[in-house]
Design a protein around this motif. Structure first.
Motif, short mmCIF file in Angstrom:
data_model
loop_
_atom_site.label_atom_id
_atom_site.label_comp_id
_atom_site.label_asym_id
_atom_site.label_seq_id
_atom_site.Cartn_x
_atom_site.Cartn_y
_atom_site.Cartn_z
N THR A 183 0.85 -1.08 0.11
CA THR A 183 0.10 0.08 -0.02
C THR A 183 0.77 1.00 -0.12
OG1 THR A 183 -1.64 -1.14 1.28
CG2 THR A 183 -1.84 1.19 1.27
N THR A 233 -1.65 4.91 -1.89
CA THR A 233 -2.93 4.96 -1.39
C THR A 233 -3.12 5.03 0.05
OG1 THR A 233 -3.38 2.82 -1.43
CG2 THR A 233 -3.79 4.14 -3.65
N PRO A 264 -3.95 -3.28 0.44
CA PRO A 264 -4.04 -2.78 -1.04
C PRO A 264 -5.51 -2.72 -1.75
CG PRO A 264 -2.30 -4.51 -0.67
CD PRO A 264 -3.27 -4.39 0.51
#
Length: 414
Positions: A244, A249, A348
């Motif tokens: 991630t 993000t 994710p």
């Protein structure tokens, strides 16, 4: 839809994230640049724009926050300079500037960067006064060396019970850690705490890959390709949180606030009643994590999960909340590795697509969530990976935690 005509910082952020997840970084950059020109006060999209700049021209990310608007931007600017441009003295100076402006009345709150600033300044100065002030706010955010240093301070004052308690908390998180063990023995505390140290359940060979600090500017695909070339028969395991981070993000605490619903539901998700080791962080983070759940899973599923939690308590069952909100929200956590201790890290957003992209040259890959307390969980894998064997092979968390910088482990049958 969010990317077409964003009417809020939240919508613009999700629109740009959606474009990035589709491999359309140019379109995301264009959207964020337009939004920045019209709404310079929007904080989320500003930090996401900095992520894209870090991948292309890091100096632009610094310019984006120059001059900084408020204490959180001073923290971000210091982090960008220190960790990405390696201009350590300039970065540290911005941390000191922010530290001088801390509101100590609200220092325990998550939207106050006091803990983060103390952690950074402790790291570069080794000042015991700063370490003690850090300990007053959040020992749950300590790394092993911090725990040892603070236990030493307590012991030097004759506060051996407190020193023992501090080390005991450390062993809960870092089970069997040699640095903590050496300190425990040096202080003469006798038998080690009885926290069970997990062992690998298979006769596998594990190779830790020291990557250094992986960031949103790192090329994870190239790293995986290199590791696969060196170990073509192994399964390349990647920490979920690190994937991630590399995708960018992230939910930066200084850019958003929990809604009233998130604040209301926070105490009912289990965070307020964590084990004693988490008595600082869990209650503080509860509302922020619920806000992340709402954004990732949707308000309806979070409300349904809250109802499931109530039913679970009636039947003495745990985990029903996360079974409802799903794995992406379940993975939301804070991180201890700077500079990502300033954000919440979800799982994710499209892990199957991410795994397929990383495996384009034939690597066998698994995204994993592993720690010393709960063992290993396999989030997603390429086809043909024996996930049960892999989970048992990673039970003892061979990658280590925090500053070990080995988020990738190659696992092979013996």
């Amino acid at each position: 839809m969010f990317a077409a005509a964003p009417r809020s910082d939240y919508a613009a952020w999700w629109g740009a994230v959606g474009l990035m997840q589709s491999g359309k970084d140019e379109e995301a950059l264009g959207l964020l640049t337009r939004v920045r020109a019209v709404h310079p006060e929007w904080k989320r999209t500003k930090r996401l724009l900095a992520t894209l700049y870090l991948r292309r021209d890091p100096e632009k990310a610094v310019q984006l926050y120059s001059p900084p608007m408020g204490i959180w931007e001073e923290v971000f600017l210091g982090d960008l300079l220190y960790f990405f441009l390696h201009r350590e003295n300039e970065g540290a100076q911005w941390w000191r500037t922010a530290y001088a402006r801390v509101d100590w009345k609200s220092a325990r709150e998550l939207d106050n960067p006091a803990r983060l600033l103390l952690k950074r300044l402790c790291r570069i100065t080794s000042d015991p006064v700063l370490l003690e002030r850090f300990a007053e706010l959040d020992t749950d955010n300590f790394r092993q060396q911090d725990i040892v240093a603070y236990a030493g301070i307590l012991a030097s004052r004759g506060e051996l019970d407190k020193a023992r308690e501090m080390l005991d908390r450390g062993f809960y998180l870092y089970r069997g850690d040699p640095v903590l063990t050496a300190c425990w023995e040096r202080l003469g505390f006798g038998q080690l705490p009885p926290y069970k140290v997990k062992a690998s359940g298979t006769a596998s060979v594990r190779h830790n890959v020291c990557t250094g600090l992986l960031t949103e500017a790192s090329d994870l695909s190239s790293i995986v390709d290199r590791v696969h070339q060196e170990h073509p028969t192994g399964v390349v395991t990647i920490a979920s949180s690190v994937m991630t981070m590399c995708e960018g993000t992230l939910m930066w605490v200084g850019t958003f606030k929990p809604s009233r619903l998130a604040r209301f539901l926070g105490p009912y998700t289990g965070h307020g009643g964590g084990t004693f080791i988490h008595w600082y962080t869990y209650p503080m983070e509860a509302a922020w994590k619920v806000q992340a759940y709402i954004e990732l899973a949707g308000t309806f599923r979070v409300l349904l999960g809250a109802g499931a939690t109530v039913l679970g308590k009636l039947f003495h069952r745990k985990g029903w909340f996360y079974a409802v909100v799903g794995p992406m929200a379940k993975a939301v956590d804070s991180d201890k590795v700077m500079p990502y201790d300033a954000c919440l890290v979800p799982g994710p957003l499209d892990v199957e697509t991410s795994v397929a992209t990383l495996a384009r040259k034939g690597a066998r890959i698994s995204v994993v969530d592993v720690n010393d307390v709960f063992g290993a969980e396999i989030v997603a894998s390429t086809e043909g990976v024996d996930e049960d064997w892999l989970r048992r092979s990673l039970e003892d968390n061979p990658a280590g935690n925090d500053d070990s910088m080995t988020p990738i482990v190659v696992v092979m049958p013996e």
